[in-house]
Design an enzyme around this catalytic site. Structure first.
Site, PDB file in Angstrom:
ATOM      1  N   ASP A  76       0.511  38.258  18.691  1.00  0.00           N
ATOM      2  CA  ASP A  76       1.081  39.446  19.318  1.00  0.00           C
ATOM      3  C   ASP A  76      -0.085  40.352  19.681  1.00  0.00           C
ATOM      4  O   ASP A  76      -0.932  40.656  18.844  1.00  0.00           O
ATOM      5  CB  ASP A  76       2.079  40.163  18.407  1.00  0.00           C
ATOM      6  N   PHE A 159      -5.336  36.728  32.820  1.00  0.00           N
ATOM      7  CA  PHE A 159      -3.930  37.079  33.027  1.00  0.00           C
ATOM      8  C   PHE A 159      -3.722  38.532  32.608  1.00  0.00           C
ATOM      9  O   PHE A 159      -4.671  39.213  32.199  1.00  0.00           O
ATOM     10  CB  PHE A 159      -3.006  36.133  32.240  1.00  0.00           C
ATOM     11  N   GLY A 160      -2.482  38.982  32.700  1.00  0.00           N
ATOM     12  CA  GLY A 160      -2.127  40.311  32.200  1.00  0.00           C
ATOM     13  C   GLY A 160      -3.006  41.412  32.779  1.00  0.00           C
ATOM     14  O   GLY A 160      -3.174  41.534  33.997  1.00  0.00           O
ATOM     15  N   ASP A 162      -6.228  41.750  32.467  1.00  0.00           N
ATOM     16  CA  ASP A 162      -7.644  41.369  32.584  1.00  0.00           C
ATOM     17  C   ASP A 162      -8.347  41.994  33.793  1.00  0.00           C
ATOM     18  O   ASP A 162      -9.504  42.429  33.675  1.00  0.00           O
ATOM     19  CB  ASP A 162      -7.792  39.838  32.636  1.00  0.00           C
ATOM     20  N   ARG A 188      -8.614  37.956  21.373  1.00  0.00           N
ATOM     21  CA  ARG A 188      -8.001  36.683  20.966  1.00  0.00           C
ATOM     22  C   ARG A 188      -9.065  35.729  20.431  1.00  0.00           C
ATOM     23  O   ARG A 188      -8.826  34.987  19.473  1.00  0.00           O
ATOM     24  CB  ARG A 188      -7.270  36.067  22.171  1.00  0.00           C
TER      25      ARG A 188
HETATM   26  P1  ITT Z   1       4.802  35.662  23.770  1.00  0.00           P
HETATM   27  O1  ITT Z   1       5.496  36.764  23.001  1.00  0.00           O
HETATM   28  O2  ITT Z   1       5.721  34.558  24.196  1.00  0.00           O
HETATM   29  O3  ITT Z   1       3.565  35.168  23.074  1.00  0.00           O
HETATM   30  P2  ITT Z   1       4.072  37.816  25.596  1.00  0.00           P
HETATM   31  O4  ITT Z   1       3.304  37.864  26.883  1.00  0.00           O
HETATM   32  O5  ITT Z   1       5.404  38.530  25.546  1.00  0.00           O
HETATM   33  O6  ITT Z   1       4.259  36.281  25.170  1.00  0.00           O
HETATM   34  P3  ITT Z   1       2.963  39.749  23.804  1.00  0.00           P
HETATM   35  O7  ITT Z   1       4.247  40.362  23.427  1.00  0.00           O
HETATM   36  O8  ITT Z   1       1.922  39.563  22.738  1.00  0.00           O
HETATM   37  O9  ITT Z   1       3.155  38.322  24.444  1.00  0.00           O
HETATM   38  O10 ITT Z   1       2.413  40.599  25.003  1.00  0.00           O
HETATM   39  C1  ITT Z   1       1.107  40.904  25.122  1.00  0.00           C
HETATM   40  C2  ITT Z   1       0.885  41.441  26.524  1.00  0.00           C
HETATM   41  O11 ITT Z   1      -0.378  42.120  26.502  1.00  0.00           O
HETATM   42  C3  ITT Z   1       0.744  40.295  27.531  1.00  0.00           C
HETATM   43  O12 ITT Z   1       1.952  39.992  28.174  1.00  0.00           O
HETATM   44  C4  ITT Z   1      -0.302  40.858  28.482  1.00  0.00           C
HETATM   45  O13 ITT Z   1       0.312  41.694  29.436  1.00  0.00           O
HETATM   46  C5  ITT Z   1      -1.158  41.734  27.574  1.00  0.00           C
HETATM   47  N1  ITT Z   1      -2.292  40.945  27.083  1.00  0.00           N
HETATM   48  C6  ITT Z   1      -2.450  40.364  25.857  1.00  0.00           C
HETATM   49  N2  ITT Z   1      -3.593  39.698  25.794  1.00  0.00           N
HETATM   50  C7  ITT Z   1      -4.172  39.832  26.997  1.00  0.00           C
HETATM   51  C8  ITT Z   1      -5.369  39.347  27.553  1.00  0.00           C
HETATM   52  O14 ITT Z   1      -6.179  38.559  26.872  1.00  0.00           O
HETATM   53  N3  ITT Z   1      -5.656  39.692  28.808  1.00  0.00           N
HETATM   54  C9  ITT Z   1      -4.835  40.479  29.526  1.00  0.00           C
HETATM   55  N4  ITT Z   1      -3.674  40.958  29.087  1.00  0.00           N
HETATM   56  C10 ITT Z   1      -3.347  40.638  27.820  1.00  0.00           C
END
Ligand code: ITT
Length: 208
Positions: A76, A159-160, A162, A188
């Site tokens: 998470d 992703f996200g 980044d 991570r």
């Molecule tokens: P799961 O619960 O299925 O693992 P999720 O995407 O919902 O997937 P999270 O609740 O942990 O997972 O959400 C974390 C969010 O934070 C993720 O969707 C990204 O938007 C952001 N995030 C986390 N790690 C990231 C990374 O390494 N780079 C960019 N954004 C990140």
């Protein structure tokens, strides 16, 4: 040498394919057969609460361990922005509302920081990893990465958030770094290094 099928399974309790890919690479040579929950028919995860990374990670790992009967690893994570009082934090995956793309969430966050100067755009990624097995063994590890929110997206890897997260020691966003370099310095990457240590001596595992 032990074949993959005689090794104990480690289930990645995530339905985010980009996160699963990073975790697969980061876990590298752990003494487990690493499989993704996304490949398990009917896989689902509990809805995330708003309480904490730890509670969310544990809930996901426990659910996957129950569903598959195997050791599970859940991540998470979130982005905490100083100028937003630590938001979006544990709500990072849902920031701006449901149905937005990663790029749209980045745009929303940049809009929220309009007019904020670089020195006040400090932020950090946090990652909590939970390990849970069906016998009730549980462990938690954490990793973080400090940075700064850019004024516009840069780069196309990752992703996200980044593309808007500037890693100051290298002067590049996480989306401009190669996956190998991101993994060396990311939240991570740091949390996974600790998880790998725990996995080497996990109680009851079979195979080498
Ligand atoms: P799961 O619960 O299925 O693992 P999720 O995407 O919902 O997937 P999270 O609740 O942990 O997972 O959400 C974390 C969010 O934070 C993720 O969707 C990204 O938007 C952001 N995030 C986390 N790690 C990231 C990374 O390494 N780079 C960019 N954004 C990140």
């Amino acid at each position: 040498m032990t074949s993959a099928s005689s090794r104990s399974k480690l289930v990645l309790a995530t339905l985010n394919p980009a996160k699963a890919r990073e975790l697969q690479t980061l876990l590298g040579a752990v003494p487990f057969e690493v499989v993704s929950l996304a490949t398990v028919p009917g896989a689902h995860l509990p809805p995330e609460g708003e309480s904490s990374y730890v509670a969310n990670a544990l809930a996901k790992a426990r659910a996957a361990a129950r569903l598959t009967g195997a050791l599970a690893l859940a991540d998470d994570s979130g982005l905490e922005v100083d100028a937003l009082g630590g938001q979006p934090g544990i709500a990072s995956a849902r920031y701006g509302g449901p149905g937005l793309s990663d790029a749209e969430r980045c745009t929303r966050l940049l809009q929220a920081l309009t007019g904020v100067p670089p020195e006040q755009r400090g932020a950090r990624f946090r990652c909590v990893i939970a390990l849970a097995d069906p016998a009730g063994h549980e462990q938690l590890v954490e990793g973080g990465a400090e940075g700064q929110i850019t004024s516009a997206p840069r780069g196309s890897d990752g992703f996200g958030y980044d593309p808007i997260f500037l890693y100051l020691p290298l002067g590049q966003t996480f989306a401009e770094l190669s996956p190998e370099v991101k993994n060396q310095v990311s939240h991570r990457g740091r949390a996974t290094a600790r998880a790998r240590e725990l996995l080497r001596s996990w109680p009851g595992r079979s195979g080498t």
